[in-house]
Motif scaffolding. Structure first.
Motif, mmCIF file in Angstrom:
data_model
loop_
_atom_site.group_PDB
_atom_site.id
_atom_site.type_symbol
_atom_site.label_atom_id
_atom_site.label_comp_id
_atom_site.label_asym_id
_atom_site.label_seq_id
_atom_site.Cartn_x
_atom_site.Cartn_y
_atom_site.Cartn_z
ATOM 1 N N THR A 1 47.970 40.133 32.534
ATOM 2 C CA THR A 1 46.796 39.721 31.851
ATOM 3 C C THR A 1 46.006 39.211 32.866
ATOM 4 O OG1 THR A 1 47.801 37.682 31.503
ATOM 5 C CG2 THR A 1 47.772 38.962 29.614
ATOM 6 N N PHE A 2 46.298 38.331 33.798
ATOM 7 C CA PHE A 2 45.405 38.018 35.103
ATOM 8 C C PHE A 2 44.777 38.891 35.741
ATOM 9 C CE2 PHE A 2 44.630 36.970 39.354
ATOM 10 C CZ PHE A 2 44.135 35.901 39.359
ATOM 11 N N GLU B 1 42.030 41.204 33.446
ATOM 12 C CA GLU B 1 41.084 40.126 33.326
ATOM 13 C C GLU B 1 40.172 40.397 34.595
ATOM 14 O OE1 GLU B 1 40.485 35.569 33.521
ATOM 15 O OE2 GLU B 1 41.718 36.010 32.065
ATOM 16 N N LYS B 2 40.960 40.253 35.762
ATOM 17 C CA LYS B 2 40.040 40.283 36.699
ATOM 18 C C LYS B 2 39.553 41.796 37.194
ATOM 19 C CE LYS B 2 40.650 36.089 37.282
ATOM 20 N NZ LYS B 2 39.494 35.051 36.606
ATOM 21 N N THR B 3 40.162 42.626 36.918
ATOM 22 C CA THR B 3 39.847 44.078 37.218
ATOM 23 C C THR B 3 38.905 44.525 36.120
ATOM 24 O OG1 THR B 3 41.754 44.912 36.250
ATOM 25 C CG2 THR B 3 41.611 44.394 38.730
ATOM 26 N N ASN B 4 38.922 44.251 34.840
ATOM 27 C CA ASN B 4 38.121 44.694 34.031
ATOM 28 C C ASN B 4 38.766 46.083 33.494
ATOM 29 O OD1 ASN B 4 36.398 42.326 33.470
ATOM 30 N ND2 ASN B 4 34.997 43.214 34.918
ATOM 31 N N MET C 1 37.366 49.198 34.794
ATOM 32 C CA MET C 1 37.298 49.736 36.104
ATOM 33 C C MET C 1 38.067 51.094 36.145
ATOM 34 S SD MET C 1 38.631 47.873 39.478
ATOM 35 C CE MET C 1 37.300 46.607 39.728
ATOM 36 N N LYS D 1 37.245 36.423 43.395
ATOM 37 C CA LYS D 1 37.670 36.157 42.052
ATOM 38 C C LYS D 1 38.959 35.405 42.109
ATOM 39 C CE LYS D 1 35.732 39.946 39.236
ATOM 40 N NZ LYS D 1 36.059 40.822 38.219
ATOM 41 N N ASN E 1 48.357 32.158 34.745
ATOM 42 C CA ASN E 1 48.767 33.298 34.900
ATOM 43 C C ASN E 1 48.827 34.149 36.101
ATOM 44 O OD1 ASN E 1 46.049 33.723 34.931
ATOM 45 N ND2 ASN E 1 45.885 34.616 32.739
#
Lengths: 94, 228
Positions: A30-31, A34-37, B1, B22, B85
């Motif tokens: 999930t992390f 979320e960060k890579t979309n 992406m 990030k 997470n």
């Protein structure tokens, strides 16, 4: 003569995943999503490719009755990432 | 992406930087733990100072609130662990430092509560006692129970250690500054009466944990708001 860029890493999403994992000990699916979309399906495919290359470890387990996928960069992954960045720097003469 | 998008070398480098950034931004201490410990240690220290300074009794040992804070801390740790997470490399090291700090505080309390009786017993077996002798002989000599001198100075010294490590590892200036000032407070405490040690300890709690906790909380809420 320039070194050839690692084709496993020279792809937007896989490179994004490796760049995230290089900075953490381990991260949940999930992390990363979320960060890579990225979409879950696309991310799963790319994680599998990185796993097949031996660049990451993927552990699937249950946490509080929910499935949890945890990813961790391997020593081979770190070496490959470092070599990739070095090759990039040579290209760009940074 | 998109997966298959091929990147130029410059784009690759920018993507790596963006992702690393990030990860950096994703780390946010809620600040609750720092606020909790800063508050309880400040209250316990300050009340102890007032108690010694003005000689009143509140009917219970104020340091019990510090023991009591362990319960919400355990709850907070479990909750934060569940909601986290991603695990950073330094998380385990920082956790270990604070665990050792807790054990050290427990060790100091144990030392303080046992060393007097143990020393009394040992010196009695050796056939001598400690006596309090008034230089101008206004009072007769009296037997003295051995005790640790100005023990709260040692607590102040110990407060600085995990705070400085955390501040340095996390590159968090408020904790670094708080810890350095606390080392100075420790040195000052060696030259003043024991009652003032508690006042200095209270200031140390504010500098090491409460103020950094307020800053962390503000940052955390700001980030949370930005992510909504």
């Amino acid at each position: 003569m320039f070194k050839e860029l690692d084709p496993i890493l020279h792809s937007q999403l896989r490179l994004a995943v490796m760049s995230l994992l290089i900075g953490v000990k381990e991260a949940d699916f999930t992390f990363i999503r979320e960060k890579t979309n990225a979409t879950a399906g696309n991310l799963s495919v790319q994680l599998q490719k990185l796993k097949d290359a031996g660049y990451i470890d993927v552990v699937k387990q249950f946490k509080d009755n929910y499935p949890q996928t945890t990813c961790k960069i391997t020593p081979e992954g770190i070496l490959a990432f470092e070599a990739y960045v070095k090759a990039l720097q040579e290209y760009l003469k940074v | 992406m998109a997966e298959e998008k091929k990147l130029s070398e410059q784009e690759s480098l920018e993507l790596i930087s963006a992702m690393i950034q990030k990860v950096k931004n994703s780390y946010h201490d809620t600040g609750i733990g720092s606020l909790l410990w800063g508050t309880v240690v400040f209250i316990a220290s300050f009340v102890s100072f007032l108690r010694f300074r003005y000689g009143f009794n509140i009917g219970f040992d104020i340091w019990l609130i510090v023991m009591g804070a362990i319960i919400p801390q355990v709850y907070l740790s479990i909750k934060e662990n569940k909601s986290s997470n991603a695990k950073r490399y330094d998380d385990d090291a920082i956790d270990a430092v604070w665990l050792v700090f807790g054990l050290t505080i427990f060790g100091l309390s144990f030392y303080q509560s046992t060393v007097g009786d143990t020393t009394t017993k040992i010196i009695q077996e050796e056939g001598w006692v400690m006596m309090k002798h008034y230089i101008n002989e206004v009072k007769p000599d009296e037997q003295l129970r051995p005790f640790a001198l100005s023990p709260y100075s040692l607590y102040i010294l110990v407060y600085a250690f995990p705070t400085l490590v955390t501040g340095m590892v996390k590159k968090f200036k408020p904790m670094i500054i708080g810890a350095i000032v606390t080392y100075v407070l420790f040195m000052i405490s060696c030259f003043v009466e024991s009652q003032y040690d508690f006042l200095l300890g209270g200031i140390a709690a504010l500098l090491c944990w409460f103020i950094p906790g307020v800053i962390l909380r503000k940052k955390y809420l700001g980030q949370k708001k930005a992510n909504v």
